[in-house]
Design an enzyme around this catalytic site. Structure first.
Site, mmCIF file in Angstrom:
data_model
loop_
_atom_site.group_PDB
_atom_site.id
_atom_site.type_symbol
_atom_site.label_atom_id
_atom_site.label_comp_id
_atom_site.label_asym_id
_atom_site.label_seq_id
_atom_site.Cartn_x
_atom_site.Cartn_y
_atom_site.Cartn_z
ATOM 1 N N ASP A 29 -60.938 -24.881 93.120
ATOM 2 C CA ASP A 29 -62.103 -24.413 93.940
ATOM 3 C C ASP A 29 -63.278 -25.036 93.473
ATOM 4 O O ASP A 29 -63.517 -25.329 91.995
ATOM 5 C CB ASP A 29 -61.810 -23.222 94.780
ATOM 6 C CG ASP A 29 -61.887 -22.212 93.639
ATOM 7 O OD1 ASP A 29 -62.865 -22.161 92.846
ATOM 8 O OD2 ASP A 29 -62.185 -20.846 94.766
ATOM 9 N N HIS A 30 -64.425 -24.046 94.256
ATOM 10 C CA HIS A 30 -65.328 -24.578 94.085
ATOM 11 C C HIS A 30 -66.425 -23.976 92.784
ATOM 12 O O HIS A 30 -67.320 -24.008 92.114
ATOM 13 C CB HIS A 30 -66.560 -24.484 95.496
ATOM 14 C CG HIS A 30 -65.890 -23.120 95.996
ATOM 15 N ND1 HIS A 30 -64.905 -22.391 96.719
ATOM 16 C CD2 HIS A 30 -66.908 -21.684 95.664
ATOM 17 C CE1 HIS A 30 -64.822 -21.165 96.843
ATOM 18 N NE2 HIS A 30 -65.637 -20.575 96.477
ATOM 19 N N ARG A 53 -33.410 -16.144 81.545
ATOM 20 C CA ARG A 53 -34.819 -15.907 82.581
ATOM 21 C C ARG A 53 -35.331 -16.636 83.099
ATOM 22 O O ARG A 53 -35.731 -16.062 84.662
ATOM 23 C CB ARG A 53 -35.900 -14.441 81.287
ATOM 24 C CG ARG A 53 -35.313 -13.847 80.483
ATOM 25 C CD ARG A 53 -36.055 -12.220 79.397
ATOM 26 N NE ARG A 53 -35.262 -12.335 78.551
ATOM 27 C CZ ARG A 53 -35.357 -11.963 77.605
ATOM 28 N NH1 ARG A 53 -36.821 -12.616 76.924
ATOM 29 N NH2 ARG A 53 -34.589 -10.736 76.793
ATOM 30 N N CYS A 97 -59.804 -21.385 89.795
ATOM 31 C CA CYS A 97 -60.530 -20.865 91.015
ATOM 32 C C CYS A 97 -61.095 -19.322 90.059
ATOM 33 O O CYS A 97 -61.222 -19.486 89.335
ATOM 34 C CB CYS A 97 -59.398 -19.846 92.025
ATOM 35 S SG CYS A 97 -58.539 -18.627 92.441
ATOM 36 N N GLY A 98 -61.735 -18.600 90.780
ATOM 37 C CA GLY A 98 -62.658 -17.636 90.588
ATOM 38 C C GLY A 98 -61.869 -16.386 89.521
ATOM 39 O O GLY A 98 -62.793 -16.767 88.705
ATOM 40 N N THR A 99 -60.782 -16.049 89.561
ATOM 41 C CA THR A 99 -59.751 -15.742 88.878
ATOM 42 C C THR A 99 -58.666 -16.106 88.504
ATOM 43 O O THR A 99 -58.427 -15.093 87.349
ATOM 44 C CB THR A 99 -59.801 -13.944 90.275
ATOM 45 O OG1 THR A 99 -58.531 -14.287 90.842
ATOM 46 C CG2 THR A 99 -60.369 -13.539 90.344
ATOM 47 N N GLY A 100 -58.386 -16.652 89.496
ATOM 48 C CA GLY A 100 -57.286 -18.052 88.873
ATOM 49 C C GLY A 100 -56.382 -17.266 89.602
ATOM 50 O O GLY A 100 -54.357 -17.928 89.368
ATOM 51 N N ARG A 109 -33.117 -17.080 74.350
ATOM 52 C CA ARG A 109 -32.761 -16.012 75.046
ATOM 53 C C ARG A 109 -33.589 -16.249 76.348
ATOM 54 O O ARG A 109 -33.348 -15.613 77.547
ATOM 55 C CB ARG A 109 -33.167 -15.186 74.030
ATOM 56 C CG ARG A 109 -34.699 -14.920 73.405
ATOM 57 C CD ARG A 109 -35.244 -13.491 72.539
ATOM 58 N NE ARG A 109 -36.332 -13.693 72.130
ATOM 59 C CZ ARG A 109 -36.942 -12.773 72.316
ATOM 60 N NH1 ARG A 109 -36.968 -12.170 73.656
ATOM 61 N NH2 ARG A 109 -38.674 -13.155 72.048
ATOM 62 N N HIS A 110 -34.491 -16.862 76.600
ATOM 63 C CA HIS A 110 -35.405 -16.929 77.473
ATOM 64 C C HIS A 110 -35.355 -17.836 78.432
ATOM 65 O O HIS A 110 -35.193 -17.661 79.336
ATOM 66 C CB HIS A 110 -37.206 -17.665 76.691
ATOM 67 C CG HIS A 110 -37.596 -16.773 75.666
ATOM 68 N ND1 HIS A 110 -38.194 -15.660 76.189
ATOM 69 C CD2 HIS A 110 -38.008 -16.979 74.738
ATOM 70 C CE1 HIS A 110 -38.099 -15.493 74.670
ATOM 71 N NE2 HIS A 110 -38.392 -16.097 73.866
ATOM 72 N N GLY A 122 -55.376 -16.501 92.937
ATOM 73 C CA GLY A 122 -55.269 -16.542 94.252
ATOM 74 C C GLY A 122 -54.529 -17.884 94.071
ATOM 75 O O GLY A 122 -53.699 -18.263 95.115
ATOM 76 N N HIS A 133 -42.242 -19.116 76.365
ATOM 77 C CA HIS A 133 -41.051 -17.754 76.919
ATOM 78 C C HIS A 133 -41.054 -18.103 78.221
ATOM 79 O O HIS A 133 -39.557 -17.448 79.345
ATOM 80 C CB HIS A 133 -41.743 -15.943 76.892
ATOM 81 C CG HIS A 133 -41.859 -15.462 75.588
ATOM 82 N ND1 HIS A 133 -41.994 -14.434 75.275
ATOM 83 C CD2 HIS A 133 -41.982 -16.394 74.203
ATOM 84 C CE1 HIS A 133 -41.864 -14.242 73.779
ATOM 85 N NE2 HIS A 133 -41.372 -15.650 73.515
ATOM 86 N N ARG A 165 -64.560 -17.503 86.928
ATOM 87 C CA ARG A 165 -65.670 -16.362 86.698
ATOM 88 C C ARG A 165 -65.152 -15.392 85.653
ATOM 89 O O ARG A 165 -65.744 -13.958 85.558
ATOM 90 C CB ARG A 165 -65.567 -15.445 87.832
ATOM 91 C CG ARG A 165 -66.555 -16.557 88.972
ATOM 92 C CD ARG A 165 -67.117 -15.664 91.206
ATOM 93 N NE ARG A 165 -67.392 -16.584 91.347
ATOM 94 C CZ ARG A 165 -67.447 -17.471 92.348
ATOM 95 N NH1 ARG A 165 -66.141 -16.049 93.456
ATOM 96 N NH2 ARG A 165 -67.988 -17.564 93.413
#
Length: 158
Positions: free
Chosen positions: A18-19, A146, A75-78, A142-143, A80, A108, A119
């Site tokens: 995003d921006h 899952r 994105c800003g936090t990753g 083992r992964h 969303g 994993h 950010r």
């Protein structure tokens, strides 16, 4: 993946942002191309506000429809953009802020998209995370069960 040179595989890596993530995306694209990978820009190149969900869906669809490819979502936090990407069948997007997390999400969880926050971490650390993500193989073993269970949950409502 195509063989590029001895021992090194060329990968197709989609990148969406995003921006808030334009600068980070550009640095990551530069790194990927310097390593001989194909970076496909699905993100915005403008600082004008856009909807991260649109770009999460875009990268999710691209990776899901191109088996063997990877994605980088910013994105800003990753948070969303990773949620949006994970709504697409066949996607496992992992949120990372450290190279060690990037490796674990591949080892994993067999993630095919790495998400991060413009950010939250420095651009150089994001590049280090990408390097770790694309160079770490899925451990299997083992992964495997899952990861198959995660993929089997797609579309469940009960």
């Amino acid at each position: 993946m195509l063989k590029l040179r001895e021992g090194v595989l060329k990968m197709k890596i989609y990148i969406a942002n995003d921006h808030t993530g334009v600068e980070m995306k550009n640095a990551i694209v530069k790194f990927l191309e310097s390593e001989g990978h194909e970076a496909v820009n699905l993100g915005t190149d403008s600082a004008e506000a856009v909807n991260y969900a649109e770009y999460g869906k875009k990268i999710g669809l691209a990776v899901a429809n191109d088996k063997g490819s990877f994605g980088i979502a910013i994105c800003g936090t990753g948070i969303g953009i990773s949620i949006a990407a994970n709504k697409v069948k066949g996607v496992i997007a992992g949120l990372v802020y450290e190279p060690q997390n990037a490796a674990i999400t591949r080892q994993h969880n067999n993630a095919n998209i790495m998400a991060t926050g413009a950010r939250q971490i420095a651009v150089q650390k994001a590049v280090e995370c990408v390097k770790s993500f694309i160079n770490t193989p899925f451990e299997g073993g083992r992964h495997e069960a899952r990861v198959n269970e995660l993929l089997g949950m797609e579309g469940e409502t009960k």
